[in-house]
Every structure is written in C-alpha cells, then in structure tokens.
Design an enzyme around this catalytic site. Sequence first.
Site, PDB file in Angstrom:
ATOM      1  N   CYS A   7       7.589 -11.108  -8.275  1.00  0.00           N
ATOM      2  CA  CYS A   7       7.222 -10.234  -7.148  1.00  0.00           C
ATOM      3  C   CYS A   7       5.697 -10.282  -7.005  1.00  0.00           C
ATOM      4  O   CYS A   7       5.054 -11.190  -7.538  1.00  0.00           O
ATOM      5  CB  CYS A   7       7.766  -8.822  -7.333  1.00  0.00           C
ATOM      6  SG  CYS A   7       7.086  -7.916  -8.732  1.00  0.00           S
ATOM      7  N   ASN A  10       4.276  -7.681 -10.400  1.00  0.00           N
ATOM      8  CA  ASN A  10       4.991  -7.758 -11.689  1.00  0.00           C
ATOM      9  C   ASN A  10       4.939  -6.434 -12.448  1.00  0.00           C
ATOM     10  O   ASN A  10       4.863  -6.392 -13.675  1.00  0.00           O
ATOM     11  CB  ASN A  10       4.467  -8.909 -12.571  1.00  0.00           C
ATOM     12  CG  ASN A  10       5.307  -9.192 -13.814  1.00  0.00           C
ATOM     13  OD1 ASN A  10       4.780  -9.583 -14.849  1.00  0.00           O
ATOM     14  ND2 ASN A  10       6.617  -8.993 -13.742  1.00  0.00           N
ATOM     15  N   CYS A  12       6.738  -3.478 -10.580  1.00  0.00           N
ATOM     16  CA  CYS A  12       7.838  -2.673 -10.005  1.00  0.00           C
ATOM     17  C   CYS A  12       9.155  -3.448  -9.932  1.00  0.00           C
ATOM     18  O   CYS A  12      10.094  -3.170 -10.670  1.00  0.00           O
ATOM     19  CB  CYS A  12       7.467  -2.166  -8.612  1.00  0.00           C
ATOM     20  SG  CYS A  12       6.047  -1.057  -8.589  1.00  0.00           S
ATOM     21  N   ARG A  13       9.240  -4.432  -9.028  1.00  0.00           N
ATOM     22  CA  ARG A  13      10.525  -5.093  -8.766  1.00  0.00           C
ATOM     23  C   ARG A  13      10.901  -6.142  -9.806  1.00  0.00           C
ATOM     24  O   ARG A  13      12.035  -6.133 -10.320  1.00  0.00           O
ATOM     25  CB  ARG A  13      10.507  -5.747  -7.371  1.00  0.00           C
ATOM     26  CG  ARG A  13      10.490  -4.753  -6.235  1.00  0.00           C
ATOM     27  CD  ARG A  13      10.129  -5.424  -4.918  1.00  0.00           C
ATOM     28  NE  ARG A  13       8.737  -5.886  -4.914  1.00  0.00           N
ATOM     29  CZ  ARG A  13       8.171  -6.545  -3.925  1.00  0.00           C
ATOM     30  NH1 ARG A  13       8.883  -6.870  -2.868  1.00  0.00           N
ATOM     31  NH2 ARG A  13       6.900  -6.901  -4.002  1.00  0.00           N
ATOM     32  N   SER A  14      10.004  -7.092 -10.093  1.00  0.00           N
ATOM     33  CA  SER A  14      10.415  -8.179 -10.995  1.00  0.00           C
ATOM     34  C   SER A  14      10.664  -7.702 -12.434  1.00  0.00           C
ATOM     35  O   SER A  14      11.539  -8.271 -13.100  1.00  0.00           O
ATOM     36  CB  SER A  14       9.448  -9.365 -10.945  1.00  0.00           C
ATOM     37  OG  SER A  14       8.139  -9.002 -11.267  1.00  0.00           O
ATOM     38  N   ASP A 117       9.149  -3.681  -1.182  1.00  0.00           N
ATOM     39  CA  ASP A 117       8.115  -3.293  -2.147  1.00  0.00           C
ATOM     40  C   ASP A 117       8.083  -1.762  -2.250  1.00  0.00           C
ATOM     41  O   ASP A 117       7.763  -1.083  -1.269  1.00  0.00           O
ATOM     42  CB  ASP A 117       6.772  -3.834  -1.632  1.00  0.00           C
ATOM     43  CG  ASP A 117       5.624  -3.523  -2.567  1.00  0.00           C
ATOM     44  OD1 ASP A 117       5.818  -2.738  -3.517  1.00  0.00           O
ATOM     45  OD2 ASP A 117       4.537  -4.075  -2.346  1.00  0.00           O
TER      46      ASP A 117
HETATM   47  P1  4NP Z   1       5.783  -5.130  -7.198  1.00  0.00           P
HETATM   48  O1  4NP Z   1       5.048  -3.886  -6.514  1.00  0.00           O
HETATM   49  O2  4NP Z   1       5.334  -6.354  -6.448  1.00  0.00           O
HETATM   50  O3  4NP Z   1       7.227  -4.831  -6.995  1.00  0.00           O
HETATM   51  O4  4NP Z   1       5.358  -5.117  -8.647  1.00  0.00           O
HETATM   52  C1  4NP Z   1       3.652  -3.830  -6.354  1.00  0.00           C
HETATM   53  C2  4NP Z   1       2.874  -3.411  -7.411  1.00  0.00           C
HETATM   54  C3  4NP Z   1       1.499  -3.338  -7.255  1.00  0.00           C
HETATM   55  C4  4NP Z   1       0.934  -3.674  -6.057  1.00  0.00           C
HETATM   56  C5  4NP Z   1       1.714  -4.102  -4.994  1.00  0.00           C
HETATM   57  C6  4NP Z   1       3.089  -4.183  -5.157  1.00  0.00           C
HETATM   58  N1  4NP Z   1      -0.475  -3.585  -5.879  1.00  0.00           N
HETATM   59  O5  4NP Z   1      -0.952  -3.829  -4.753  1.00  0.00           O
HETATM   60  O6  4NP Z   1      -1.190  -3.250  -6.836  1.00  0.00           O
END
Ligand code: 4NP
Length: 144
Positions: A7, A10, A12-14, A117
């Site tokens: 994602c 790395n 939240c989702r992955s 997201d």
């Molecule tokens: P992820 O979510 O891609 O599911 O881990 C996010 C986590 C952090 C950020 C964006 C999306 N960020 O912009 O810091």
Amino acid sequence: MKILMVCLGNICRSPLAHGIMEHLVKENKLDWEIDSAGTGNWHIGQGPDRRSTREAKNNGIDISSQVCRQFRVSDFDEFDLILVMDRNNKADVLRLASTDADRAKVKMLLGDREVPDPYHDDTLFAPVFNMVMEGCKKIISAYQ
Ligand code: 4NP
C-alpha cells in the site's frame, strides 16, 4: 509461493493484508511466505497504525510485531505475486518494473476494486478489514 502486500504507507492496509494472509495460510496449511511494504518512505521502521492493530486484534489476528519497510526493485525478483491495494499503488510499483515478467506479478488484491485508504477516516478500518479478508480468501482459492 511468495506474496508481497503493498500500500502507500505500509502502516494501515498492507499490514492487515499481511497478517490476514498469514493467518489464512496457516489455517490452510500452505507453504506460502507473506510480507508487506509501502511505496512511500514516511513510516519506515515503525509498527502498524494502532487502528489497524486494534481491528486485527478484534478479529483474532496479531499484527503488532510487523515493521514498516519501503517497496524496493529487488522485490520483483523476491516475490511471485505483488498485491497492491489501489490504482495509485499499482502505478507507483509498475513505474519501478523493468520487464514484462515484473509487470505480470502486480495485481490489485480485489481485482478491479480498490481497498480505500483509511488513514484519514477511522470508520474505514472495519470495512477495510472485511474487504482485505475477502480478497485474501479469493487469492487462496485461486492459487492454492
Ligand atoms: P496505508 O495508509 O497506505 O494503508 O498504510 C496510509 C498511511 C500513511 C499515509 C498515507 C496512507 N501517509 O500519508 O502518511
């Protein structure tokens, strides 16, 4: 089979996809290795977002020991399948691919649907968990 979940952050989702797939792999007694990475570099070395950790824990899965890392070009050689969460992740990963074999490894976890997201929306963590679970089960059926 080696699968990398990818994602943006790395955190939240992955990490959920990583933990859920490891859980299903164990349940199905498969000899698969699972890892996860982010296309971005902001959270390298950190654990998963606590909202993901809590959602996983509520569903009997412990992701608390995962450590964030960034996607790297050598992952194309290391993994058989690179499962991304959304179209932006796909474009970011494909930009680093150099062969058709690399490109063929990259698929969205949910096929033609994106895993949204949830970083800026607490209410998305539960539906994201369910979507990722559904996607992982389909991958198991398709590749086991
Ligand atoms: P992820 O979510 O891609 O599911 O881990 C996010 C986590 C952090 C950020 C964006 C999306 N960020 O912009 O810091």
